[in-house]
Write an enzyme that holds these catalytic residues in place. Structure first.
Site, mmCIF file in Angstrom:
data_model
loop_
_atom_site.group_PDB
_atom_site.id
_atom_site.type_symbol
_atom_site.label_atom_id
_atom_site.label_comp_id
_atom_site.label_asym_id
_atom_site.label_seq_id
_atom_site.Cartn_x
_atom_site.Cartn_y
_atom_site.Cartn_z
ATOM 1 N N HIS A 85 39.901 35.424 29.296
ATOM 2 C CA HIS A 85 40.793 35.239 30.446
ATOM 3 C C HIS A 85 42.208 35.684 30.079
ATOM 4 O O HIS A 85 42.398 36.546 29.229
ATOM 5 C CB HIS A 85 40.740 33.787 30.911
ATOM 6 C CG HIS A 85 39.598 33.508 31.844
ATOM 7 N ND1 HIS A 85 39.741 32.840 33.032
ATOM 8 C CD2 HIS A 85 38.285 33.836 31.763
ATOM 9 C CE1 HIS A 85 38.570 32.766 33.654
ATOM 10 N NE2 HIS A 85 37.667 33.350 32.888
ATOM 11 N N GLU A 109 37.732 27.888 35.354
ATOM 12 C CA GLU A 109 39.185 27.959 35.476
ATOM 13 C C GLU A 109 39.834 26.576 35.506
ATOM 14 O O GLU A 109 41.043 26.449 35.313
ATOM 15 C CB GLU A 109 39.567 28.737 36.731
ATOM 16 C CG GLU A 109 39.124 28.098 38.027
ATOM 17 C CD GLU A 109 39.261 29.056 39.204
ATOM 18 O OE1 GLU A 109 39.477 28.557 40.317
ATOM 19 O OE2 GLU A 109 39.150 30.276 39.015
ATOM 20 N N SER A 152 32.352 38.219 33.361
ATOM 21 C CA SER A 152 33.168 37.871 34.520
ATOM 22 C C SER A 152 32.404 38.152 35.800
ATOM 23 O O SER A 152 31.881 39.260 35.991
ATOM 24 C CB SER A 152 34.472 38.681 34.529
ATOM 25 O OG SER A 152 35.185 38.456 35.727
ATOM 26 N N SER A 153 32.380 37.173 36.702
ATOM 27 C CA SER A 153 31.758 37.400 38.006
ATOM 28 C C SER A 153 32.554 38.413 38.817
ATOM 29 O O SER A 153 32.047 38.964 39.797
ATOM 30 C CB SER A 153 31.648 36.079 38.775
ATOM 31 O OG SER A 153 32.930 35.559 39.086
#
Length: 423
Positions: free
Chosen positions: A339, A312, A169-170
């Site tokens: 997610h 996303e 995850s960024s």
């Protein structure tokens, strides 16, 4: 809407609609964090009002901040983390809250318990907790690397240099950069492992830091944020372009025109990629000072799409491609397994259950269009899956969307806006 399902409406002809989507979740929660770390109050204009945004506001209040709604705007005052009494932060299933706020607790002097929905306990966060510990944050997670965990504030964070694996995850990287100006030595983060997904979200973090008065620097995989006094008396939040995705898809799938009000002419939001996507799929997109106008044909081209930077958008794009003129491949999105739910497994299961040919790969989906039929579309408490199901319903009568209220994570008024677009 009946019981716990919503029958997604079917388009009866070409569209002619104008839509305004709420503020960007990603920008809203970053702005709230930076406002709380500033030296004076910040009026955040037109932020998103949704579950995730309210969870962030609640977290800041628990950590000693003050958040005051003022009509469509929110006034955020700086953290004043006084006292030593224990506090709790409710995470819900909000990744930005779980990842952006633990460092803030380390700036105070009290123990703070972080916990939320069962789903948040399964979402990746361990690399960030390790990095925060190395930077001087006292974290007790009983070795789980996941919520629930407790941050024991020591009145400040030393900061310094740290290596970080942000490949899941960024947001891990963004969490360190957003808090960095408040560390005694700032922060220098060197990325290790695979590249983080969603480079646009990293650019967004750097842009907001600059807007609030920080001076972040980047050299390849190394990022540096020196200590700084932040200040931004007023900040306006852009519309959420990822939340606009189903409305853009609707124009392509049903034909006709949908106008998205307020689409920015320049932005760091990954959702801006939708403009080039619809053109690639055979539609038209026109951007001007008033927003984006999408004109669709109702005919979708099959495509091979690497969505690594815009993951996303995958649920809506996958639903759209179920009606393409040939097979499609989505790749680069293995990180979607971590997610709100395992989005790849959920999409393959639910789209296939309604007749499409959708299979998982190591990092994406293969979509082979086939005749589809109505039925229950399970949403796994994932807002983007509600939006994907709505897109399916444009062409497929009888799509019963499970738990539509979960879309309140980013757009509480989604089903009403969707119905209005079709009226």
């Amino acid at each position: 809407m009946s019981g716990n399902t919503w029958t997604a409406p079917t388009a009866t002809g070409p569209l002619d609609a104008e839509v305004r989507v709420p503020g960007s979740k990603s920008i809203t929660n970053r702005a709230f964090v930076l406002a709380a770390l500033s030296t004076g109050p910040t009026l955040v204009r037109r932020p998103l009002d949704s579950r995730d945004a309210r969870l962030m506001q609640g977290a800041l209040a628990a950590l000693g901040g003050r958040v005051e709604p003022q009509g469509d705007d929110v006034l955020v005052s700086p953290l004043a983390p006084e006292g030593t009494e224990p506090a709790s932060v409710v995470l819900g299933n909000a990744g930005t809250v779980a990842r952006f706020t633990p460092a803030l607790a380390g700036l105070g002097s009290r123990p703070v318990l972080f916990d939320g929905d069962e789903a948040i306990r399964r979402r990746p966060i361990a690399p960030l907790l390790r990095a925060l510990s190395e930077l001087g944050v006292d974290i007790d997670d009983d070795g789980r690397g996941a919520p629930p965990f407790t941050v024991r504030g020591r009145g400040g964070i030393a900061g310094g240099k740290v290596e970080l694996d942000s490949s899941a995850s960024s947001q891990f990287l963004s969490a360190l950069l957003l808090a960095g100006p408040s560390f005694e030595s700032g922060v220098t983060v060197r990325l290790v492992g695979d590249a983080p997904p969603s480079e646009p979200h990293i650019a967004m973090t750097l842009d907001l830091l600059r807007r609030f008065g920080a001076a972040p620097e980047r050299s390849g995989v190394e990022f540096h944020v020196p200590p700084a006094e932040l200040n931004c008396p007023e900040y306006a939040v852009e519309p959420d372009l990822s939340t606009a995705a189903p409305f853009v898809a609707a124009a392509a799938l049903a034909g006709g025109t949908v106008r998205i009000e307020g689409w920015p002419e320049r932005t760091t939001q990954p959702g801006d990629w939708l403009r080039s996507l619809v053109v690639e799929l055979g539609q038209r997109a026109d951007l001007d000072a008033n927003g984006l106008t999408v004109t669709g044909t109702g005919e979708i081209r099959g495509a091979r799409l690497d969505l690594h930077e815009v993951g996303e958008l995958t649920p809506v794009v996958a639903a759209l491609l179920c009606f393409a003129d040939g097979p499609s491949v989505i790749s680069g999105v293995a990180h979607l397994r971590g997610h709100e739910t395992d989005r790849l497994a959920a999409l393959a299961t639910e789209l296939s259950a309604l007749g499409a040919g959708v299979t998982e790969t190591d990092d994406g989906l293969v979509i082979t269009p086939a005749p589809m039929h109505g039925g229950v579309f399970r949403t796994y408490e994932d807002h983007r899956l509600v939006m994907a199901a709505a897109v399916l319903g444009l062409r497929v009568p009888g799509v019963e969307v499970e738990n539509p209220a979960t879309v309140g994570k980013t757009f509480p008024g989604f089903t009403a806006a969707w119905q209005e677009m079709l009226s």
